[in-house]
Every structure is written in structure tokens, then in C-alpha cells.
Scaffold this active site. Structure first.
Site, PDB file in Angstrom:
ATOM      1  N   ARG A 245       0.850  -1.180   0.000  1.00 10.16           N
ATOM      2  CA  ARG A 245       0.000   0.000   0.000  1.00 10.16           C
ATOM      3  C   ARG A 245       0.888   1.232   0.000  1.00 10.16           C
ATOM      4  O   ARG A 245       1.880   1.303   0.740  1.00 10.16           O
ATOM      5  CB  ARG A 245      -0.938   0.015   1.217  1.00 10.16           C
ATOM      6  CG  ARG A 245      -1.980  -1.093   1.225  1.00 10.16           C
ATOM      7  CD  ARG A 245      -3.023  -0.890   0.138  1.00 10.16           C
ATOM      8  NE  ARG A 245      -4.091  -1.895   0.189  1.00 10.16           N
ATOM      9  CZ  ARG A 245      -4.100  -3.012  -0.520  1.00 10.16           C
ATOM     10  NH1 ARG A 245      -3.080  -3.276  -1.322  1.00 10.16           N
ATOM     11  NH2 ARG A 245      -5.104  -3.861  -0.434  1.00 10.16           N
ATOM     12  N   GLU A 273      -2.261   7.910  -5.076  1.00 11.44           N
ATOM     13  CA  GLU A 273      -2.338   7.026  -6.240  1.00 11.44           C
ATOM     14  C   GLU A 273      -3.526   7.441  -7.101  1.00 11.44           C
ATOM     15  O   GLU A 273      -4.657   7.401  -6.619  1.00 11.44           O
ATOM     16  CB  GLU A 273      -2.505   5.579  -5.781  1.00 11.44           C
ATOM     17  CG  GLU A 273      -2.349   4.565  -6.895  1.00 11.44           C
ATOM     18  CD  GLU A 273      -2.346   3.134  -6.374  1.00 11.44           C
ATOM     19  OE1 GLU A 273      -1.253   2.542  -6.233  1.00 11.44           O
ATOM     20  OE2 GLU A 273      -3.451   2.618  -6.091  1.00 11.44           O
ATOM     21  N   HIS A 292      -0.130  -0.022 -10.289  1.00  4.80           N
ATOM     22  CA  HIS A 292      -0.844  -1.011  -9.476  1.00  4.80           C
ATOM     23  C   HIS A 292      -1.185  -2.261 -10.304  1.00  4.80           C
ATOM     24  O   HIS A 292      -2.337  -2.693 -10.363  1.00  4.80           O
ATOM     25  CB  HIS A 292      -2.127  -0.386  -8.905  1.00  4.80           C
ATOM     26  CG  HIS A 292      -2.521  -0.966  -7.579  1.00  4.80           C
ATOM     27  ND1 HIS A 292      -2.941  -0.206  -6.527  1.00  4.80           N
ATOM     28  CD2 HIS A 292      -2.555  -2.242  -7.143  1.00  4.80           C
ATOM     29  CE1 HIS A 292      -3.235  -0.977  -5.491  1.00  4.80           C
ATOM     30  NE2 HIS A 292      -3.001  -2.227  -5.845  1.00  4.80           N
TER      31      HIS A 292
END
Length: 334
Positions: A245, A273, A292
Site C-alpha cells: 500500500r 495514487e 498497481h
């Protein structure tokens, strides 16, 4: 228990359902339920959604499924199990689910495999200093003395999660004589040794590892776990890898370390993000930022669908769920 062929409802984005359950898996899915599962692709509180949920024994969820609130559960009086064909269920499962005693399962184990694959690949590239060496190549062929190898490196793993454990196992069996350090407050020294790692505190891990790979969950106490002070402990030339994360790493502090060339980084997640256009981490030659993609993507997504189907089949047979999650465990999971 419900009848031999219970009623199921799918709740996820339409394109998600198509990727999770290609024709072969869709046929296997429909063979287990009567009638064929209804598919809901949006709100779970519309009249049509409530009508579908009214007869549901099991709910198979995926990306873009709304939270399972008390209002949603009130429309599903027969619901006994939620099987999530993805990883984390933190944004999906509410307190109302636990209060109802609904069984919850996640395909996080299936999603862990591609993340571990991605991480081990990044560790291999980091050990060979692939990014800075490729940058030097632009100015001429790097000399033999400038090259690095993967043998005998020290790798620090932050978090013995599903993915962290897989990465440790891969490194331990690689034949590269990798020295593996592990920092995790929930793991004993004996358990770490059984995994193939040496347990230590996080500061020691940072000081002693040429490669630091992050695998801890997103929790209040893990926010910026790798802050400016700890990043400064990582030896010169070290690499930070984050496939967990983005909030676990202080983005600006890492950007500063990488801008000087002291550290390198492989980042599949960031905070924020996505990163804003033009951010330093997107431009540095010794940093690779990916959007991601470490988890299941493209053809890999059907693995999550298969896992969910196998879980549903186990539930129908009255067998334990392999991906079962409890309310107590959720506080420590990603």
C-alpha cells in the site's frame, strides 16, 4: 444449510464479471446453483437488486461491488455467505455483515501469487542494480566492475503477510544464498526461522538490508512506516520495493533519497495514487513506478474467479472455506 443447489447473486462491475468468469468458468458456476446466478452490476438498493437479493443464499462479489450495508443485508434475509473474488474485503464488509453471522471468504490467496511473482522479479532486478545500470548504459557500455549480482544479498521483508511469506519462500529456495530479514510484530523468532528468515526490529532491518520489500497491511500504525528516518537507515545504493500500500512509505522522503541517487525504488503503489503528472518519482531513471499492476491482471483475473467458484462449491458441500476471514483477523489484514 441451504438446499443442494442454493441461489447465488453476483455483485460486481460488468467487465469484472466477464474477466472473472470466462465461458468455461461461467458454465461451472451456473452448474452449482438453481436458477442461474443473477448478476448485479451497480447499486444493491434498487428495486431490481432488492428482488434478486431476497432469494440469495450466497453472494459472490468482485471489484466495484458497493459496501454490504445494513440496508443491503435487510433485503437479503437468506444470505449466509459472501465470497469475494478479489483481495481485500475492508471496503466491502461492514459491521452489519459480522453481526448477521454471515461467512466471509476472500480470494486473496489467489491474488497473492502474481504479486509475489512481481515482487521476486523486482528483487532480482534490484539485486542486479538494473535501473541505475540501465541509466549508465545511456552514456556508454557499463564496465565489468560496475555490474552487480544477485548472489549473497540481504533482503528485508516487512510483514509476513500472504505475499510476504510467498516471497520469503521463493528467496529461500532460489539458491542465491539470500540473507532474509523479517520484521513483523505478530511473528515469533521461531516462526520466522521456520519460514527461512531472521526476525529483527524494523530499524535493524533497514540498516542491514540492501533491498527492502514492503508487505504490511494498511493500518493507522503502519502509516509511513518507512519514513524519512528509516529510509535514511537503508545503506547507500539500496532499493525500496513496495507492492503493498502506498501509504506505508513517505512518498516525498523516498523521492528525495532517490533524486540524490542514494536509493533506488520499484513502486507498484504510491501515495497518492496515481501520482500527479510530472512527479519526481515518475521521471527519475533509478525509479520504476507501475500503475498497481502486481495483482491479478488480464488473463490472471480468471484465477480469482476459479478460486471463488471452488469456495462456493466447498460451502455447498459444508466444508471449511479456504479463504475464510473473521472480524478479528480483518484488523490485521490488507
Amino acid at each position: 444449510m441451504p438446499t443442494d443447489r442454493p441461489t447465488a447473486v453476483l455483485a460486481m462491475g460488468a467487465e469484472v464479471a466477464e474477466a472473472l468468469f470466462p465461458p468455461g468458468l461461467r458454465r461451472r458456476l451456473t452448474a452449482s446453483f438453481a436458477p442461474d446466478p443473477v448478476e448485479l452490476n451497480g447499486s444493491l438498493t434498487t428495486p431490481g437488486a432488492r428482488a434478486a437479493l431476497a432469494g440469495a443464499d450466497i453472494l459472490i462479489t468482485g471489484w466495484r461491488c458497493p459496501p454490504l450495508t445494513a440496508e443491503v443485508l435487510a433485503a437479503a434475509p437468506r444470505l449466509r455467505a459472501v465470497i469475494h473474488a478479489a483481495g481485500t474485503v475492508k471496503s466491502l464488509v461492514t459491521q452489519a455483515v459480522w453481526e448477521r453471522g454471515v461467512a466471509v471468504s476472500s480470494a486473496a490467496d489467489a491474488n497473492a501469487r502474481p504479486v509475489a511473482d512481481f515482487t521476486v522479479a523486482a528483487i532480482t532486478l534490484a539485486a542486479k542494480k538494473a535501473l541505475p545500470t540501465a541509466a549508465r548504459y545511456r552514456d556508454g557500455w557499463p564496465s565489468f566492475a560496475e555490474r552487480e549480482g544477485a548472489y549473497g544479498r540481504s533482503v528485508g521483508i516487512i510483514g509476513a503477510s500472504r505475499i510476504g511469506r510467498r516471497v520469503i519462500a521463493r528467496l529461500a529456495s532460489s539458491g542465491n544464498d539470500t540473507r532474509i530479514l523479517l520484521s513483523d510484530p505478530y511473528v515469533s523468532r521461531a516462526d520466522a526461522e521456520a519460514l527461512g528468515a531472521r526476525l529483527c526490529d524494523l530499524d535493524e532491518l533497514c540498516r542491514s538490508s540492501s533491498i527492502v520489500s514492503v508487505h504490511a497491511p494498511k493500518l493507522p500504525e503502519t502509516h509511513q512506516l518507512l519514513d524519512a528516518r528509516r529510509l535514511a537507515l537503508v545503506p547507500d545504493g539500496g532499493t525500496v520495493i513496495n507492492t503493498s500500500r502506498g501509504t506505508l512509505v513517505d512518498t516525498e522522503a523516498l523521492a528525495g533519497e532517490c533524486a540524490t541517487g542514494r536509493l533506488n525504488a520499484f513502486l507498484d503503489v504510491t501515495d497518492p495514487e496515481p501520482l500527479p503528472p510530472g512527479h519526481a518519482l515518475l521521471k527519475l531513471p533509478n525509479v520504476l513506478v507501475t500503475p498497481h499492476i502486481a495483482g491479478a491482471q488480464g488473463s490472471e483475473v480468471s484465477r480469482l474467479g476459479l478460486y471463488a467458484i471452488e469456495e462456493a462449491e466447498r460451502w455447498i458441500r459444508g466444508e471449511p472455506l479456504h479463504g475464510a476471514i473473521t472480524a478479528a483477523e480483518l484488523t490485521r489484514l490488507a
